[in-house]
Design a protein around this motif. Structure first.
Motif, PDB file in Angstrom:
ATOM      1  N   LEU A  16     -23.513  38.782 101.049  1.00  0.00           N
ATOM      2  CA  LEU A  16     -23.042  40.092 100.631  1.00  0.00           C
ATOM      3  C   LEU A  16     -21.822  39.929  99.744  1.00  0.00           C
ATOM      4  O   LEU A  16     -20.909  39.165 100.040  1.00  0.00           O
ATOM      5  CB  LEU A  16     -22.712  40.951 101.847  1.00  0.00           C
ATOM      6  CG  LEU A  16     -23.886  41.188 102.797  1.00  0.00           C
ATOM      7  CD1 LEU A  16     -23.447  42.031 103.978  1.00  0.00           C
ATOM      8  CD2 LEU A  16     -25.041  41.858 102.076  1.00  0.00           C
ATOM      9  N   LYS A  17     -21.815  40.637  98.654  1.00  0.00           N
ATOM     10  CA  LYS A  17     -20.706  40.591  97.698  1.00  0.00           C
ATOM     11  C   LYS A  17     -19.713  41.683  98.037  1.00  0.00           C
ATOM     12  O   LYS A  17     -20.080  42.839  98.220  1.00  0.00           O
ATOM     13  CB  LYS A  17     -21.222  40.807  96.261  1.00  0.00           C
ATOM     14  CG  LYS A  17     -22.344  39.864  95.860  1.00  0.00           C
ATOM     15  CD  LYS A  17     -21.810  38.481  95.561  1.00  0.00           C
ATOM     16  CE  LYS A  17     -22.892  37.615  94.987  1.00  0.00           C
ATOM     17  NZ  LYS A  17     -23.363  36.584  95.856  1.00  0.00           N
ATOM     18  N   PHE A  18     -18.460  41.310  98.129  1.00  0.00           N
ATOM     19  CA  PHE A  18     -17.423  42.278  98.432  1.00  0.00           C
ATOM     20  C   PHE A  18     -16.689  42.667  97.165  1.00  0.00           C
ATOM     21  O   PHE A  18     -16.581  41.903  96.227  1.00  0.00           O
ATOM     22  CB  PHE A  18     -16.453  41.714  99.473  1.00  0.00           C
ATOM     23  CG  PHE A  18     -17.108  41.517 100.809  1.00  0.00           C
ATOM     24  CD1 PHE A  18     -17.476  42.593 101.584  1.00  0.00           C
ATOM     25  CD2 PHE A  18     -17.380  40.242 101.271  1.00  0.00           C
ATOM     26  CE1 PHE A  18     -18.091  42.416 102.814  1.00  0.00           C
ATOM     27  CE2 PHE A  18     -17.992  40.056 102.496  1.00  0.00           C
ATOM     28  CZ  PHE A  18     -18.351  41.133 103.272  1.00  0.00           C
ATOM     29  N   ARG A  19     -16.160  43.873  97.170  1.00  0.00           N
ATOM     30  CA  ARG A  19     -15.431  44.405  96.022  1.00  0.00           C
ATOM     31  C   ARG A  19     -13.933  44.199  96.199  1.00  0.00           C
ATOM     32  O   ARG A  19     -13.501  43.414  97.028  1.00  0.00           O
ATOM     33  CB  ARG A  19     -15.790  45.883  95.886  1.00  0.00           C
ATOM     34  CG  ARG A  19     -17.272  46.088  95.557  1.00  0.00           C
ATOM     35  CD  ARG A  19     -17.665  47.538  95.764  1.00  0.00           C
ATOM     36  NE  ARG A  19     -17.787  47.842  97.174  1.00  0.00           N
ATOM     37  CZ  ARG A  19     -18.937  48.047  97.796  1.00  0.00           C
ATOM     38  NH1 ARG A  19     -20.053  48.021  97.141  1.00  0.00           N
ATOM     39  NH2 ARG A  19     -18.973  48.305  99.077  1.00  0.00           N
ATOM     40  N   SER A  20     -13.170  44.925  95.459  1.00  0.00           N
ATOM     41  CA  SER A  20     -11.707  44.828  95.508  1.00  0.00           C
ATOM     42  C   SER A  20     -11.176  45.136  96.903  1.00  0.00           C
ATOM     43  O   SER A  20     -11.654  46.046  97.572  1.00  0.00           O
ATOM     44  CB  SER A  20     -11.078  45.816  94.525  1.00  0.00           C
ATOM     45  OG  SER A  20     -11.535  45.570  93.226  1.00  0.00           O
ATOM     46  N   GLY A  33      -9.449  46.732 103.650  1.00  0.00           N
ATOM     47  CA  GLY A  33     -10.888  46.905 103.601  1.00  0.00           C
ATOM     48  C   GLY A  33     -11.333  46.754 102.167  1.00  0.00           C
ATOM     49  O   GLY A  33     -10.505  46.536 101.275  1.00  0.00           O
ATOM     50  N   PHE A  34     -12.606  46.869 101.945  1.00  0.00           N
ATOM     51  CA  PHE A  34     -13.139  46.704 100.606  1.00  0.00           C
ATOM     52  C   PHE A  34     -13.472  48.042  99.974  1.00  0.00           C
ATOM     53  O   PHE A  34     -13.866  48.983 100.660  1.00  0.00           O
ATOM     54  CB  PHE A  34     -14.372  45.795 100.626  1.00  0.00           C
ATOM     55  CG  PHE A  34     -14.027  44.384 100.968  1.00  0.00           C
ATOM     56  CD1 PHE A  34     -13.473  43.552 100.002  1.00  0.00           C
ATOM     57  CD2 PHE A  34     -14.218  43.888 102.238  1.00  0.00           C
ATOM     58  CE1 PHE A  34     -13.137  42.252 100.303  1.00  0.00           C
ATOM     59  CE2 PHE A  34     -13.879  42.577 102.551  1.00  0.00           C
ATOM     60  CZ  PHE A  34     -13.331  41.759 101.586  1.00  0.00           C
ATOM     61  N   GLU A  35     -13.281  48.106  98.678  1.00  0.00           N
ATOM     62  CA  GLU A  35     -13.586  49.312  97.913  1.00  0.00           C
ATOM     63  C   GLU A  35     -14.983  49.800  98.277  1.00  0.00           C
ATOM     64  O   GLU A  35     -15.929  49.026  98.314  1.00  0.00           O
ATOM     65  CB  GLU A  35     -13.516  48.982  96.425  1.00  0.00           C
ATOM     66  CG  GLU A  35     -13.749  50.155  95.518  1.00  0.00           C
ATOM     67  CD  GLU A  35     -13.683  49.748  94.053  1.00  0.00           C
ATOM     68  OE1 GLU A  35     -13.252  50.579  93.256  1.00  0.00           O
ATOM     69  OE2 GLU A  35     -14.063  48.613  93.720  1.00  0.00           O
ATOM     70  N   ALA A  42     -14.050  49.887 107.837  1.00  0.00           N
ATOM     71  CA  ALA A  42     -12.903  48.996 107.634  1.00  0.00           C
ATOM     72  C   ALA A  42     -12.171  48.740 108.950  1.00  0.00           C
ATOM     73  O   ALA A  42     -11.781  47.609 109.238  1.00  0.00           O
ATOM     74  CB  ALA A  42     -11.958  49.583 106.592  1.00  0.00           C
ATOM     75  N   LEU A  43     -11.991  49.781 109.761  1.00  0.00           N
ATOM     76  CA  LEU A  43     -11.317  49.605 111.043  1.00  0.00           C
ATOM     77  C   LEU A  43     -12.170  48.810 112.015  1.00  0.00           C
ATOM     78  O   LEU A  43     -11.670  47.928 112.725  1.00  0.00           O
ATOM     79  CB  LEU A  43     -10.931  50.961 111.641  1.00  0.00           C
ATOM     80  CG  LEU A  43      -9.810  51.692 110.915  1.00  0.00           C
ATOM     81  CD1 LEU A  43      -9.624  53.090 111.489  1.00  0.00           C
ATOM     82  CD2 LEU A  43      -8.507  50.905 110.980  1.00  0.00           C
ATOM     83  N   LYS A  91      -8.885  54.530 100.603  1.00  0.00           N
ATOM     84  CA  LYS A  91      -8.196  54.536  99.314  1.00  0.00           C
ATOM     85  C   LYS A  91      -6.905  53.751  99.476  1.00  0.00           C
ATOM     86  O   LYS A  91      -6.307  53.748 100.558  1.00  0.00           O
ATOM     87  CB  LYS A  91      -7.872  55.960  98.862  1.00  0.00           C
ATOM     88  CG  LYS A  91      -9.090  56.786  98.550  1.00  0.00           C
ATOM     89  CD  LYS A  91      -8.692  58.179  98.119  1.00  0.00           C
ATOM     90  CE  LYS A  91      -9.939  59.022  97.876  1.00  0.00           C
ATOM     91  NZ  LYS A  91      -9.609  60.412  97.630  1.00  0.00           N
ATOM     92  N   GLU A  92      -6.457  53.135  98.405  1.00  0.00           N
ATOM     93  CA  GLU A  92      -5.207  52.377  98.427  1.00  0.00           C
ATOM     94  C   GLU A  92      -4.065  53.277  98.898  1.00  0.00           C
ATOM     95  O   GLU A  92      -3.891  54.391  98.404  1.00  0.00           O
ATOM     96  CB  GLU A  92      -4.901  51.833  97.030  1.00  0.00           C
ATOM     97  CG  GLU A  92      -3.684  50.946  96.965  1.00  0.00           C
ATOM     98  CD  GLU A  92      -3.840  49.631  97.697  1.00  0.00           C
ATOM     99  OE1 GLU A  92      -2.877  49.239  98.379  1.00  0.00           O
ATOM    100  OE2 GLU A  92      -4.910  48.991  97.591  1.00  0.00           O
TER     101      GLU A  92
END
Length: 112
Positions: A16-20, A33-35, A42-43, A91-92
């Motif tokens: 699996l490819k993860f994002r930012s 967590g990932f975008e 994420a939690l 979100k950031e």
């Protein structure tokens, strides 16, 4: 070090490819967590299981249906109460707080 319970290799989907990577707070602690991930995902990947307490008894609640039907994953996001963690992307800089003792929807007989 933060726990990471994410699936990184799926037997059918492969790697699996993860994002930012995104940082957010849950009860004043920084998590990442990932975008595109939801707050709940994420939690959960970070080992957090309890998202709120039941209104009347105070028993811990977490992710139940993970599709937005049951409302068990309600949290406070940037000051907004009752946000479903299973449907809300991180979100950031987002500030998430557990739903600690949300108001009960119905009054008991004899309550003012």
């Amino acid at each position: 070090m933060e726990k990471n319970n994410r699936v990184i290799h799926h037997p059918i989907l492969g790697d699996l490819k993860f994002r930012s990577l995104i940082n957010f707070k849950f009860n004043e602690k920084v998590y990442s967590g990932f975008e595109g991930e939801t707050i709940a995902a994420a939690l959960l990947a970070s080992g957090v299981r309890t998202l709120r307490c039941q209104e009347e008894t105070g028993t811990p609640r977490g992710i139940y249906c993970n599709i937005g039907h049951c409302y068990e994953c309600r949290v406070q996001v940037d000051g907004v109460l009752g946000v479903r963690a299973c449907l809300t992307p991180i979100k950031e800089g987002m500030a998430v707080r557990s739903g600690e003792k949300l108001p009960a929807p119905f009054k008991k007989e004899g309550d003012a």
